[in-house]
Design a protein around this motif. Structure first.
Motif, mmCIF file in Angstrom:
data_model
loop_
_atom_site.group_PDB
_atom_site.id
_atom_site.type_symbol
_atom_site.label_atom_id
_atom_site.label_comp_id
_atom_site.label_asym_id
_atom_site.label_seq_id
_atom_site.Cartn_x
_atom_site.Cartn_y
_atom_site.Cartn_z
ATOM 1 N N PRO A 95 -50.704 -53.064 -49.293
ATOM 2 C CA PRO A 95 -51.196 -52.006 -49.384
ATOM 3 C C PRO A 95 -51.114 -50.596 -49.705
ATOM 4 O O PRO A 95 -50.198 -50.734 -50.662
ATOM 5 C CB PRO A 95 -49.594 -50.937 -47.588
ATOM 6 C CG PRO A 95 -48.558 -52.001 -47.776
ATOM 7 C CD PRO A 95 -49.042 -53.171 -48.530
ATOM 8 N N ARG A 96 -51.724 -49.852 -49.880
ATOM 9 C CA ARG A 96 -52.147 -49.241 -51.127
ATOM 10 C C ARG A 96 -52.557 -47.743 -50.065
ATOM 11 O O ARG A 96 -53.657 -48.086 -49.170
ATOM 12 C CB ARG A 96 -52.395 -48.862 -52.100
ATOM 13 C CG ARG A 96 -53.128 -49.065 -52.257
ATOM 14 C CD ARG A 96 -54.655 -49.399 -53.248
ATOM 15 N NE ARG A 96 -53.365 -50.468 -54.464
ATOM 16 C CZ ARG A 96 -53.182 -51.690 -54.814
ATOM 17 N NH1 ARG A 96 -55.039 -52.251 -54.245
ATOM 18 N NH2 ARG A 96 -52.986 -52.505 -55.375
ATOM 19 N N PHE A 97 -52.618 -46.218 -49.921
ATOM 20 C CA PHE A 97 -53.250 -45.287 -49.586
ATOM 21 C C PHE A 97 -53.398 -44.284 -50.603
ATOM 22 O O PHE A 97 -53.333 -43.625 -51.381
ATOM 23 C CB PHE A 97 -51.615 -44.479 -48.778
ATOM 24 C CG PHE A 97 -51.387 -44.870 -47.212
ATOM 25 C CD1 PHE A 97 -51.572 -45.019 -46.481
ATOM 26 C CD2 PHE A 97 -50.214 -46.147 -47.826
ATOM 27 C CE1 PHE A 97 -51.108 -45.778 -45.344
ATOM 28 C CE2 PHE A 97 -49.845 -46.802 -47.104
ATOM 29 C CZ PHE A 97 -50.412 -46.991 -45.181
ATOM 30 N N ILE A 98 -54.922 -43.523 -50.370
ATOM 31 C CA ILE A 98 -55.337 -42.712 -50.493
ATOM 32 C C ILE A 98 -54.407 -41.390 -49.696
ATOM 33 O O ILE A 98 -54.244 -40.998 -49.220
ATOM 34 C CB ILE A 98 -55.824 -42.085 -49.563
ATOM 35 C CG1 ILE A 98 -57.636 -43.073 -49.835
ATOM 36 C CG2 ILE A 98 -57.041 -40.946 -50.183
ATOM 37 C CD1 ILE A 98 -58.259 -43.319 -51.552
ATOM 38 N N CYS A 118 -50.861 -46.255 -54.876
ATOM 39 C CA CYS A 118 -51.935 -44.762 -54.637
ATOM 40 C C CYS A 118 -52.813 -44.170 -55.339
ATOM 41 O O CYS A 118 -52.869 -44.903 -56.412
ATOM 42 C CB CYS A 118 -50.598 -44.565 -53.782
ATOM 43 S SG CYS A 118 -49.871 -45.367 -52.378
ATOM 44 N N VAL A 119 -53.845 -44.227 -54.412
ATOM 45 C CA VAL A 119 -55.178 -43.593 -55.406
ATOM 46 C C VAL A 119 -54.826 -41.722 -55.001
ATOM 47 O O VAL A 119 -55.590 -41.188 -53.924
ATOM 48 C CB VAL A 119 -56.120 -44.163 -54.756
ATOM 49 C CG1 VAL A 119 -57.174 -43.414 -55.745
ATOM 50 C CG2 VAL A 119 -56.255 -45.644 -54.836
ATOM 51 N N PRO A 120 -53.873 -41.045 -55.804
ATOM 52 C CA PRO A 120 -54.175 -39.747 -55.998
ATOM 53 C C PRO A 120 -55.347 -39.149 -55.865
ATOM 54 O O PRO A 120 -56.047 -39.372 -56.480
ATOM 55 C CB PRO A 120 -53.166 -39.679 -57.573
ATOM 56 C CG PRO A 120 -53.611 -40.434 -58.067
ATOM 57 C CD PRO A 120 -53.736 -41.697 -57.460
ATOM 58 N N VAL A 121 -55.604 -37.907 -55.623
ATOM 59 C CA VAL A 121 -56.509 -37.772 -55.589
ATOM 60 C C VAL A 121 -56.696 -36.146 -55.432
ATOM 61 O O VAL A 121 -56.447 -35.648 -54.414
ATOM 62 C CB VAL A 121 -57.766 -37.836 -53.621
ATOM 63 C CG1 VAL A 121 -59.137 -37.135 -53.796
ATOM 64 C CG2 VAL A 121 -58.164 -39.495 -52.807
ATOM 65 N N GLY A 127 -64.183 -39.348 -56.420
ATOM 66 C CA GLY A 127 -65.592 -40.839 -57.213
ATOM 67 C C GLY A 127 -64.277 -40.392 -58.215
ATOM 68 O O GLY A 127 -64.535 -42.034 -58.951
ATOM 69 N N ALA A 128 -64.238 -39.610 -59.598
ATOM 70 C CA ALA A 128 -62.960 -40.549 -60.251
ATOM 71 C C ALA A 128 -61.461 -41.021 -60.214
ATOM 72 O O ALA A 128 -61.861 -42.310 -60.717
ATOM 73 C CB ALA A 128 -62.997 -39.081 -61.025
ATOM 74 N N ALA A 129 -61.240 -40.776 -58.710
ATOM 75 C CA ALA A 129 -60.406 -41.422 -58.630
ATOM 76 C C ALA A 129 -60.360 -42.952 -58.292
ATOM 77 O O ALA A 129 -59.408 -43.773 -58.647
ATOM 78 C CB ALA A 129 -59.634 -40.880 -57.213
ATOM 79 N N VAL A 148 -55.759 -47.667 -47.718
ATOM 80 C CA VAL A 148 -56.177 -46.741 -46.240
ATOM 81 C C VAL A 148 -56.356 -45.771 -46.103
ATOM 82 O O VAL A 148 -56.005 -45.141 -47.660
ATOM 83 C CB VAL A 148 -54.514 -47.280 -45.533
ATOM 84 C CG1 VAL A 148 -54.111 -46.588 -44.724
ATOM 85 C CG2 VAL A 148 -54.006 -48.316 -45.746
ATOM 86 N N ILE A 149 -57.136 -45.560 -45.855
ATOM 87 C CA ILE A 149 -58.050 -43.875 -45.774
ATOM 88 C C ILE A 149 -57.848 -43.159 -44.605
ATOM 89 O O ILE A 149 -58.061 -44.574 -43.986
ATOM 90 C CB ILE A 149 -59.358 -43.550 -46.671
ATOM 91 C CG1 ILE A 149 -59.408 -42.313 -47.024
ATOM 92 C CG2 ILE A 149 -59.925 -44.853 -45.680
ATOM 93 C CD1 ILE A 149 -60.418 -41.906 -47.304
ATOM 94 N N TYR A 150 -57.306 -42.242 -44.365
ATOM 95 C CA TYR A 150 -57.494 -41.170 -42.972
ATOM 96 C C TYR A 150 -58.826 -40.814 -42.469
ATOM 97 O O TYR A 150 -58.991 -39.384 -43.219
ATOM 98 C CB TYR A 150 -56.122 -40.395 -42.172
ATOM 99 C CG TYR A 150 -54.993 -41.404 -42.850
ATOM 100 C CD1 TYR A 150 -54.815 -42.905 -41.501
ATOM 101 C CD2 TYR A 150 -54.138 -41.297 -43.492
ATOM 102 C CE1 TYR A 150 -53.411 -43.344 -41.884
ATOM 103 C CE2 TYR A 150 -53.226 -42.155 -43.448
ATOM 104 C CZ TYR A 150 -52.855 -43.360 -42.406
ATOM 105 O OH TYR A 150 -51.180 -43.717 -42.539
ATOM 106 N N PRO A 151 -60.333 -41.047 -41.874
ATOM 107 C CA PRO A 151 -61.300 -40.604 -41.883
ATOM 108 C C PRO A 151 -61.398 -38.965 -41.513
ATOM 109 O O PRO A 151 -62.288 -38.293 -42.297
ATOM 110 C CB PRO A 151 -61.767 -41.521 -40.770
ATOM 111 C CG PRO A 151 -61.119 -42.567 -40.727
ATOM 112 C CD PRO A 151 -59.786 -42.631 -41.635
ATOM 113 N N GLN A 152 -60.045 -38.707 -40.531
ATOM 114 C CA GLN A 152 -60.338 -37.145 -40.148
ATOM 115 C C GLN A 152 -59.186 -36.322 -40.737
ATOM 116 O O GLN A 152 -59.093 -35.107 -40.841
ATOM 117 C CB GLN A 152 -59.715 -36.825 -38.744
ATOM 118 C CG GLN A 152 -60.704 -37.697 -37.708
ATOM 119 C CD GLN A 152 -59.810 -38.209 -36.104
ATOM 120 O OE1 GLN A 152 -58.854 -39.448 -36.270
ATOM 121 N NE2 GLN A 152 -60.319 -37.154 -35.598
#
Length: 246
Positions: A95-98, A118-121, A127-129, A148-152
């Motif tokens: 697992p990794r998270f936005i 994990c992807v720091p945004v 887009g760059a992330a 993993v991303i939380y759509p809300q």
């Protein structure tokens, strides 16, 4: 009397959980610094402890339903509670998270997040992330896994609604990956904004995948319908009647 006891046990649970997070974070830190495997082992160990102790201290049992993804996929998930983070993290293999960019500068946690891939945004620079994440995978710095991303975009308390953001579709399009939606009722037992934990069966359910080739409008409709319907069904199963939205 029962409510007072549940409050006491909830406070005990929250306190020991915080202590164990700190202890494990420090103990595993040298390994995490030199190897992503160390960071993964630390976080998996902590998640296992948190779920196990939740059962015995506050009566929260946990269950994972559906087919847990194992390849490189996108995982858009309902987010009601820190509990659903722990359950999803413990269930999927890589697992990794936005995450918010600012969390990278949090002591210890930032290092673990970086080592896990994990992807720091930054606001407005998703887009760059994503391009950076794909480059890290190609270079071998991080292994392919489940993003993993939380759509809300935030935790949404039980009984409330927040509109879905377009981020999951951007990821779906940029990565070329299948999306596996996730529903949950975890917020019923570990709610936002209180230390009280209530007993019951918390569930995360991996739903039918959305394969590549779906346009933005249909993707967002399928995603929201799947997650909201699935979460509402799980909440009904646990005794809560949610309002239907949309």
């Amino acid at each position: 009397m029962r409510t007072a006891f549940q409050w006491i046990m909830s406070i005990v649970y929250v306190f020991q959980n915080a202590v164990m997070m700190l202890v494990m974070g420090i103990l595993f830190f040298p390994w995490a610094l030199v190897s992503p495997k160390g960071a993964m082992t630390a976080c998996k160990t902590y998640a296992t402890w948190a779920l196990w102790s939740a059962r015995w201290l506050v009566g929260i049992r946990t269950e994972v339903r559906g087919t847990v993804p194992s390849g490189a996929v996108l995982v858009p998930a309902k987010h009601q509670s820190f509990l659903d983070i722990l359950m999803i993290y413990n269930a999927i293999p890589q697992p990794r998270f936005i995450m918010k960019y600012e969390l990278l500068f949090t002591p210890i946690i930032g290092v673990y997040a970086w080592r896990l891939g994990c992807v720091p945004v930054r606001r407005g620079k998703r887009g760059a992330a994503i391009k950076s994440m794909l480059a890290d995978v190609d270079s071998g710095r991080v292994a392919p896994g489940q993003l993993v991303i939380y759509p809300q975009g935030t935790r949404v308390p039980v009984g409330e609604y927040q509109p879905y953001k377009v981020g999951p579709y951007v990821l779906y399009k940029e990565t070329g990956q299948t999306a596996v939606p996730v529903a949950t009722n975890a917020g019923m037992f570990w709610p936002k904004g209180t230390m009280l934990r209530t007993p019951g069966l918390a569930v995360v359910e991996f739903l039918d995948p959305i394969e590549q080739g779906v346009d933005q409008k249909d993707f967002m409709h399928q995603l929201e319908d799947a997650i909201e319907t699935g979460s509402n069904n799980l909440m009904r199963e646990a005794g809560f009647e949610p309002d239907e939205v949309g």
